[in-house]
Design a protein around this motif. Structure first.
Motif, PDB file in Angstrom:
ATOM      1  N   GLU A 170       1.056  -1.181   0.241  1.00  0.00           N
ATOM      2  CA  GLU A 170      -0.305  -0.148   0.063  1.00  0.00           C
ATOM      3  C   GLU A 170       1.060   1.499  -0.192  1.00  0.00           C
ATOM      4  N   LEU A 171       0.746   2.821   0.600  1.00  0.00           N
ATOM      5  CA  LEU A 171       1.185   3.513  -0.065  1.00  0.00           C
ATOM      6  C   LEU A 171       2.524   3.829   0.983  1.00  0.00           C
ATOM      7  N   THR A 172       2.421   3.338   2.450  1.00  0.00           N
ATOM      8  CA  THR A 172       3.768   3.386   3.260  1.00  0.00           C
ATOM      9  C   THR A 172       4.185   2.593   2.424  1.00  0.00           C
ATOM     10  N   GLY A 173       3.617   1.075   2.160  1.00  0.00           N
ATOM     11  CA  GLY A 173       5.197  -0.238   2.045  1.00  0.00           C
ATOM     12  C   GLY A 173       5.529   0.717   0.434  1.00  0.00           C
ATOM     13  N   GLU A 174       4.744   1.699  -0.233  1.00  0.00           N
ATOM     14  CA  GLU A 174       5.270   1.822  -1.592  1.00  0.00           C
ATOM     15  C   GLU A 174       7.025   3.085  -1.821  1.00  0.00           C
ATOM     16  N   THR A 175       6.447   4.063   0.231  1.00  0.00           N
ATOM     17  CA  THR A 175       7.231   5.040  -0.285  1.00  0.00           C
ATOM     18  C   THR A 175       8.110   4.148   0.403  1.00  0.00           C
ATOM     19  N   ASN A 176       8.435   2.898   1.549  1.00  0.00           N
ATOM     20  CA  ASN A 176       9.067   3.041   1.931  1.00  0.00           C
ATOM     21  C   ASN A 176      10.039   1.933   1.282  1.00  0.00           C
ATOM     22  N   GLU A 177       9.828   0.805   0.232  1.00  0.00           N
ATOM     23  CA  GLU A 177      10.325   0.443  -1.173  1.00  0.00           C
ATOM     24  C   GLU A 177      11.449   1.662  -1.231  1.00  0.00           C
ATOM     25  N   ILE A 178      10.844   2.801  -2.053  1.00  0.00           N
ATOM     26  CA  ILE A 178      10.988   3.588  -2.836  1.00  0.00           C
ATOM     27  C   ILE A 178      12.692   4.088  -2.065  1.00  0.00           C
ATOM     28  N   SER A 179      12.786   4.392  -1.360  1.00  0.00           N
ATOM     29  CA  SER A 179      12.878   5.197  -0.659  1.00  0.00           C
ATOM     30  C   SER A 179      14.510   4.342   0.123  1.00  0.00           C
ATOM     31  N   SER A 180      13.856   3.217   0.344  1.00  0.00           N
ATOM     32  CA  SER A 180      15.246   1.973   0.602  1.00  0.00           C
ATOM     33  C   SER A 180      16.153   2.243  -0.792  1.00  0.00           C
ATOM     34  N   ARG A 181      15.399   2.025  -1.797  1.00  0.00           N
ATOM     35  CA  ARG A 181      16.449   1.818  -3.217  1.00  0.00           C
ATOM     36  C   ARG A 181      16.921   2.713  -3.352  1.00  0.00           C
ATOM     37  N   THR A 182      15.853   4.138  -3.318  1.00  0.00           N
ATOM     38  CA  THR A 182      16.513   5.406  -4.031  1.00  0.00           C
ATOM     39  C   THR A 182      17.484   6.030  -3.175  1.00  0.00           C
ATOM     40  N   PHE A 183      17.438   6.026  -1.898  1.00  0.00           N
ATOM     41  CA  PHE A 183      17.882   7.134  -0.637  1.00  0.00           C
ATOM     42  C   PHE A 183      17.055   8.611  -0.342  1.00  0.00           C
ATOM     43  N   LEU A 184      16.244   8.843  -1.661  1.00  0.00           N
ATOM     44  CA  LEU A 184      15.508   9.912  -1.383  1.00  0.00           C
ATOM     45  C   LEU A 184      14.016   9.905  -0.466  1.00  0.00           C
ATOM     46  N   THR A 185      14.964  10.204   0.775  1.00  0.00           N
ATOM     47  CA  THR A 185      14.002   9.849   2.465  1.00  0.00           C
ATOM     48  C   THR A 185      13.010  10.861   2.735  1.00  0.00           C
ATOM     49  N   ILE A 186      13.329  11.886   2.554  1.00  0.00           N
ATOM     50  CA  ILE A 186      12.893  13.019   3.128  1.00  0.00           C
ATOM     51  C   ILE A 186      11.299  13.341   1.403  1.00  0.00           C
ATOM     52  N   GLU A 187      11.734  13.575   0.101  1.00  0.00           N
ATOM     53  CA  GLU A 187      11.353  13.168  -0.778  1.00  0.00           C
ATOM     54  C   GLU A 187      10.179  12.662  -1.465  1.00  0.00           C
ATOM     55  N   VAL A 188      10.489  11.503  -1.237  1.00  0.00           N
ATOM     56  CA  VAL A 188       9.613  10.600  -1.378  1.00  0.00           C
ATOM     57  C   VAL A 188       8.234  11.062   0.287  1.00  0.00           C
ATOM     58  N   TYR A 189       8.827  10.273   1.606  1.00  0.00           N
ATOM     59  CA  TYR A 189       8.475  10.182   2.972  1.00  0.00           C
ATOM     60  C   TYR A 189       7.291  11.847   2.286  1.00  0.00           C
ATOM     61  N   SER A 190       7.425  13.138   2.241  1.00  0.00           N
ATOM     62  CA  SER A 190       6.929  13.947   2.149  1.00  0.00           C
ATOM     63  C   SER A 190       5.525  14.000   0.880  1.00  0.00           C
ATOM     64  N   PHE A 191       6.075  13.455  -0.050  1.00  0.00           N
ATOM     65  CA  PHE A 191       5.311  13.420  -1.130  1.00  0.00           C
ATOM     66  C   PHE A 191       3.720  12.301  -0.592  1.00  0.00           C
ATOM     67  N   SER A 192       4.635  11.329  -0.412  1.00  0.00           N
ATOM     68  CA  SER A 192       3.295  10.307   0.505  1.00  0.00           C
ATOM     69  C   SER A 192       2.581  11.367   1.572  1.00  0.00           C
ATOM     70  N   THR A 193       2.828  11.586   1.890  1.00  0.00           N
ATOM     71  CA  THR A 193       1.824  12.529   2.940  1.00  0.00           C
ATOM     72  C   THR A 193       1.293  13.628   2.358  1.00  0.00           C
ATOM     73  N   LEU A 194       1.457  14.108   1.212  1.00  0.00           N
ATOM     74  CA  LEU A 194       0.726  14.793   1.088  1.00  0.00           C
ATOM     75  C   LEU A 194      -0.639  14.500  -0.300  1.00  0.00           C
ATOM     76  N   ILE A 195      -0.533  12.821  -0.125  1.00  0.00           N
ATOM     77  CA  ILE A 195      -1.343  11.921  -1.038  1.00  0.00           C
ATOM     78  C   ILE A 195      -1.697  11.297   0.291  1.00  0.00           C
ATOM     79  N   TYR A 196      -1.018  11.127   1.273  1.00  0.00           N
ATOM     80  CA  TYR A 196      -2.490  10.905   2.100  1.00  0.00           C
ATOM     81  C   TYR A 196      -3.215  12.034   3.099  1.00  0.00           C
ATOM     82  N   LEU A 197      -3.052  13.604   2.974  1.00  0.00           N
ATOM     83  CA  LEU A 197      -3.609  14.157   3.057  1.00  0.00           C
ATOM     84  C   LEU A 197      -4.612  14.593   2.183  1.00  0.00           C
TER      85      LEU A 197
END
Length: 221
Positions: A170-197
């Motif tokens: 789901e959204l958090t799972g995909e976010t974790n996967e992308i972050s661990s693969r690309t190291f774009l932690t702030i960028e990916v989690y910030s964008f996921s936060t906007l999606i949740y909002l």
């Protein structure tokens, strides 16, 4: 520190797919929760003592233990008893059974909130118990508990993020996967936060419009 916001565009599709699964999980889990809540609510107000006690135990156990632990029991524990579920199914069941305990208490509060005079009026009109339930108890209690139901739906949506722990994409799972693969932690989690909002605000608006449609007089008062 340089933040590579432009790279997020590469992962739009994956994150939106995760958001779609989040909505599906939320809808299925909440449907199960409503069914469980109604059943347990009936048990809680039953005149049969064993049924009432069993329902009370269920509510207390589910509300006073971590939902993540309950999901682990379903996903990791039940296979030892021969019951195997996919990660998504286990997550949906875990969320549904947990939220159902809360909905049972919400439904029970709604039933208790129906004024005694309404029931007496139904009796005076020679309505059967089923007719009284359909035409008196449910409409009055639903109006009383709808805000709480709306809040629980949003809580279920946000709670679906826990399923990332058992590898549900789901959204958090995909976010974790992308972050661990690309190291774009702030960028990916910030964008996921906007999606949740966006998801929660859209659902809030939808539920508010549904309330105005179901209870037009109440919404104008």
């Amino acid at each position: 520190m340089f933040l590579d916001w432009g790279s997020i565009t590469t992962f739009y599709g994956q994150l939106l797919k995760g958001a779609g699964l989040t909505l599906v999980i939320t809808g299925l889990a909440f449907a199960i929760a409503i069914a469980v809540g109604l059943l347990v609510c009936a048990g809680r107000i039953s005149r049969v003592a064993p049924v009432r006690w069993a329902s009370t135990v269920y509510v207390e156990v589910m509300r006073n233990t971590p939902v993540l632990l309950q999901i682990f029991i379903i996903f990791y524990g039940l296979p030892s008893l021969g019951l195997r579920f996919s990660a998504v199914t286990a997550g949906v069941l875990g969320l549904g059974l947990n939220v159902g305990a809360y909905l049972a208490e919400i439904f029970r509060a709604g039933v208790i909130a129906v004024p005694k005079g309404h029931r007496e009026a139904a009796t005076a009109l020679a309505l059967s118990k089923v007719q009284t339930l359909i035409w008196v108890v449910i409409p009055v209690s639903l109006r009383a508990v709808f805000p709480a139901l709306s809040n629980m739906f949003l809580a279920t949506l946000l709670g679906s993020s826990l399923l990332s722990v058992i590898a549900v994409p789901e959204l958090t799972g995909e976010t974790n996967e992308i972050s661990s693969r690309t190291f774009l932690t702030i960028e990916v989690y910030s964008f996921s936060t906007l999606i949740y909002l966006a998801l929660t605000l859209s659902c809030s608006i939808g539920l508010a419009l549904l309330a105005r449609w179901l209870f037009p007089r109440a919404s104008r008062s």
